[in-house]
Design a protein around this motif. Structure first.
Motif, PDB file in Angstrom:
ATOM      1  N   GLN A  60       0.839  -1.202   0.000  1.00 32.16           N
ATOM      2  CA  GLN A  60       0.000   0.000   0.000  1.00 32.16           C
ATOM      3  C   GLN A  60       0.878   1.257   0.000  1.00 32.16           C
ATOM      4  OE1 GLN A  60      -2.655   0.218   3.324  1.00 32.16           O
ATOM      5  NE2 GLN A  60      -3.711   2.042   2.585  1.00 32.16           N
TER       6      GLN A  60
ATOM      7  N   ASP B 144       0.844   4.343  -2.749  1.00 35.20           N
ATOM      8  CA  ASP B 144       0.562   5.709  -2.312  1.00 35.20           C
ATOM      9  C   ASP B 144       1.750   6.652  -2.459  1.00 35.20           C
ATOM     10  OD1 ASP B 144      -2.110   6.004  -1.465  1.00 35.20           O
ATOM     11  OD2 ASP B 144      -1.702   4.686   0.236  1.00 35.20           O
TER      12      ASP B 144
ATOM     13  N   SER C 118      -8.716  10.938  -1.851  1.00 28.79           N
ATOM     14  CA  SER C 118      -7.258  10.929  -2.008  1.00 28.79           C
ATOM     15  C   SER C 118      -6.566  11.560  -0.808  1.00 28.79           C
ATOM     16  CB  SER C 118      -6.871  11.673  -3.289  1.00 28.79           C
ATOM     17  OG  SER C 118      -5.469  11.796  -3.396  1.00 28.79           O
TER      18      SER C 118
ATOM     19  N   HIS D 225      -6.821   9.385   2.249  1.00 27.22           N
ATOM     20  CA  HIS D 225      -5.916   8.248   2.109  1.00 27.22           C
ATOM     21  C   HIS D 225      -4.483   8.655   2.457  1.00 27.22           C
ATOM     22  CE1 HIS D 225      -5.642   4.249  -0.312  1.00 27.22           C
ATOM     23  NE2 HIS D 225      -5.180   4.153   0.908  1.00 27.22           N
ATOM     24  N   GLN D 226      -4.068   9.824   1.974  1.00 23.68           N
ATOM     25  CA  GLN D 226      -2.732  10.315   2.309  1.00 23.68           C
ATOM     26  C   GLN D 226      -2.597  10.544   3.818  1.00 23.68           C
ATOM     27  OE1 GLN D 226      -1.192  13.530  -0.275  1.00 23.68           O
ATOM     28  NE2 GLN D 226      -2.883  13.050  -1.671  1.00 23.68           N
TER      29      GLN D 226
ATOM     30  N   ASN E  14      -1.926   7.295   5.498  1.00 23.47           N
ATOM     31  CA  ASN E  14      -0.574   6.765   5.304  1.00 23.47           C
ATOM     32  C   ASN E  14       0.473   7.492   6.131  1.00 23.47           C
ATOM     33  OD1 ASN E  14      -1.292   4.734   3.503  1.00 23.47           O
ATOM     34  ND2 ASN E  14      -1.265   6.115   1.771  1.00 23.47           N
TER      35      ASN E  14
END
Length: 721
Positions: A380, A384, A479, A482-483, A486
């Motif tokens: 993942q 990313d 997006s 999601h960042q 991470n």
């Protein structure tokens, strides 16, 4: 397939009598002038009798590392390979190179197996491919004890390790090879293994002080790209339209996806098929064979399609879904560009893929759940990434790439960051006000002020941050979230239906004003760059390459083998570039060995010669054309002097053309062009004066200029025949 089916097998003994170094064998059997990095050192290690572990990427040339030692050593090399399809293809390719080999498995009758055993005992075979299941039977072990064994080669060796991504229990029993045959060296080869797996391979096989060779994992010919998971089919169609008439694989997570995607591509006019483990075995075999033979160009497949694929001209690999670990991903993209030519890899990625894998792991609850989750997280992170993707891949395999690669989407289109602190605070605030109970999509709906059923039923339209992010599109918010996941601002509660909750950096962002850098999402693939018009030379090269590719397909069908077994794309490209018109010139093409020159040289030379003649008639002067122009005039009955006048060349040049053509096998009687008395006098002068570096001037002067250089050239040509 028995030894008698192997072309050139009878010639093997005589062919090797003059071969001494590994490079001699490489040129004779494979047609290459030099080894790839590390190959020769590996060959010398094995021939020296040392156990050897080889970690070399897919397409790096692992097979040569044990096939050449098999030829150099006096006995039989036994190759343990996990898939029958791979055995069949590799043995077929060996036969085409004039190397006596066979495979031994359950698809054969007992009569066929006895014939192969007999060939082994008589020393007629150099390589025998066998599955671990067949190898480990008591009867086969007893048979091996009566053969002259020179080497065990264990392919796909990562299967022996429980730490590996493709663990196979039957491989763990291969330690008995050292117990039963302690003096026979072993080579273990794999394309993908992290540090833990590498050490495990040598230990489990009982190797004694093995030499370990770790080749670079940097497949520079592969471009790397990650694309957003929305509208995947439309994006795939756009990508395929940019690559007409090329072979590629699209990996899908589910069997259903392979079938539906293949059907949709067929509707759009693409030559596509599907492949998965639940197909009828006969249909599966036919589909794989059609792909290997270029009858099917696009294969939509699950990971069941892979280890047996030795096809060298796969020009692209697309992942419809994210793989579950970097080893699998690297091995699958490695099936592209095995011939060394440029190839493209594309990974479609969405958070839903990660969620699906975690659901599957939670349901199956494997013993190494923690390890699999950790490897999924690394995969993942790659997807990313906003830094060079090749550096990330290589670092996983403990290899450092000091500079960004320049051949991935991040390098080609560097990400521009912006201050995303306010966005992060909005997302965190909305998340906290929902009690940290909502998953990602619902949080986005709340931020965008949606009046969806879930929002209204939960009363989320009443919270203070409802609609605080209505200026951004749904995909943009996904997006950014999601960042944030991470980098540790937000985390996912997988055991709470994927609810989002505060991560380790959340309080610093909300309370202490910690700055967060985000990258704007790349929502769609960029339009294909407009290609520059091809030059006349490039157009002609493409035309000749296509003619050679058509001939290769025809010959492959006649021989009942995949086209790349005849010649690879890179060999055809080298032919199209060099345009050889004689056997000696064809030997200089990379990948043309002696056996293939015997089998196919005449047909390929005829195609190239016809092409060159056509270009001459069109007013061009491609490579190899000058000798052919001389030949055409000679066949019309013109003398050497007449041809020289016609072509405004020296008579000696025309004589040199005729000597070269005769040496190449063209029907030219050089003897008839000379008076016998003159020939004897010139031969005597040559023997007395000698030919220092081929210079004819001393001979010309010794004869006081009585004979011109054309006659001297013809006599030298006859003396060298």
């Amino acid at each position: 397939m028995l030894l008698t089916d192997a072309p050139g097998a009878d010639a093997q003994g005589s062919a090797t009598t003059t071969l001494q170094t590994p490079a001699d064998y490489l040129k004779q059997y494979y047609g290459y002038d030099r080894f790839r990095p590390m190959q020769e050192d590996i060959v010398r290690s094995i021939v020296g009798g040392r156990d050897t572990v080889v970690l070399m990427p897919t397409g790096g040339g692992k097979s040569v590392c044990f096939q050449i030692p098999a030829l150099m050593l006096p006995g039989l090399t036994v190759v343990i390979s996990p898939l029958i399809a791979l055995m069949k293809d590799q043995v077929g390719a060996l036969h085409m190179n004039g190397i006596p080999a066979a495979y031994y498995n359950s698809t054969q009758t007992s009569r066929e197996q006895h014939a192969i055993e007999d060939d082994c005992l008589k020393g007629k075979l150099k390589l025998l491919y066998v599955s671990p299941e067949k190898l480990l039977t008591e009867a086969f072990f007893e048979f091996l004890k009566h053969t002259n064994l020179s080497l065990f080669a264990i392919d796909e060796a990562h299967c022996i390790s429980s730490w590996g991504h493709d663990f196979r229990p039957e491989y763990t029993q291969l330690h008995v090879l050292k117990e039963q045959f302690p003096t026979v060296p072993t080579i273990a080869l794999t394309a993908t293994a992290d540090k833990l797996t590498r050490a495990d391979i040598a230990t489990r096989l009982g190797m004694v002080d093995p030499a370990v060779f770790i080749s670079s994992f940097n497949r520079t010919n592969l471009s790397l790209k990650v694309m957003p998971g929305q509208n995947r089919i439309q994006q795939i169609i756009r990508l395929l339209q940019q690559k007409p008439n090329t072979s590629g694989i699209i990996y899908c997570l589910s069997r259903k996806s392979t079938e539906s995607l293949a059907a949709k591509l067929q509707e759009k006019g693409f030559n596509a098929a599907f492949y998965h483990a639940k197909m009828d075995p006969a249909d599966r075999a036919r589909t794989q064979e059609a792909f290997l033979r270029d009858d099917v160009r696009i294969m939509c497949a699950t990971i069941a399609f892979g280890m047996g694929i030795d096809k060298s001209n796969v020009r692209w690999v697309i992942h419809y879904n994210m793989p579950k670990n970097i080893e699998s991903f690297y091995q699958e993209i490695g099936r592209a560009g095995r011939d060394g030519a440029d190839a493209q890899t594309v990974l479609f990625y969405s958070f839903a893929d990660v969620a699906t894998y975690k659901d599957m792991l939670a349901e199956n609850n494997p013993a190494n759940l923690g390890l699999q989750l950790a490897k999924l997280e690394r995969m993942q992170q790659y997807a990313d990434a906003h830094t060079c993707r090749r550096q990330i891949l290589l670092s996983y395999f403990s290899e450092d790439l000091p500079e960004p690669c320049g051949n991935c989407d991040v390098c080609r289109d560097p990400r521009v960051t912006f201050d995303g602190t306010i966005l992060a605070q909005k997302a965190l605030s909305a998340m906290v006000r929902t009690g940290e109970r909502v998953p990602m999509n619902l949080l986005v709906d709340i931020l965008r002020g949606s009046r969806s059923q879930a929002v209204m039923q939960g009363g989320y339209d009443q919270i203070k941050t409802y609609g605080a992010g209505r200026d951004l599109r749904f995909e943009e918010w996904r997006s950014y979230i999601h960042q944030l996941i991470n980098i540790g601002v937000i985390e996912v509660a997988y055991d709470q239906h994927y609810a989002l909750r505060r991560g380790i950096l959340a309080d610093a962002v909300l309370k202490n004003g910690r700055k967060i850098e985000l990258v704007r999402p790349d929502d769609a693939p960029k339009p294909a760059p407009v290609e520059k018009p091809k030059t006349k030379t490039e157009v002609n090269r493409d035309e000749l390459f296509e003619q050679l590719r058509t001939l290769r397909k025809q010959l492959a069908d006649e021989q009942n083998v995949p086209p790349y077994v005849i010649f690879t794309d890179t060999t055809l490209e080298d032919m199209a570039r060099q345009k050889p018109t004689t056997p000696d010139a064809l030997r200089n093409v990379s990948g043309v060995g002696e056996r293939k020159l015997q089998l196919f040289g005449r047909q390929f030379l005829a195609t190239i010669t016809n092409y060159v003649r056509g270009r001459v008639q069109a007013g061009e002067k491609p490579k190899g054309s000058t000798q052919l122009q001389t030949l055409d005039l000679f066949n019309q009955g013109m003398t050497i002097d007449e041809i020289a006048v016609e072509r405004t060349l020296k008579s000696s040049s025309i004589a040199s053309h005729l000597v070269q053509l005769a040496r190449a096998g063209y029907d030219i009687d050089l003897v008839s062009l000379l008076d016998p008395i003159e020939r004897r006098e010139i031969e005597k002068a040559i023997r007395e004066v000698g030919l220092e570096e081929g210079r004819l001037k001393p001979v010309f002067e010794y004869l006081n200029g009585r004979y011109d250089y054309a006659k001297l050239t013809l006599v030298v040509g006859l003396m060298e025949q």
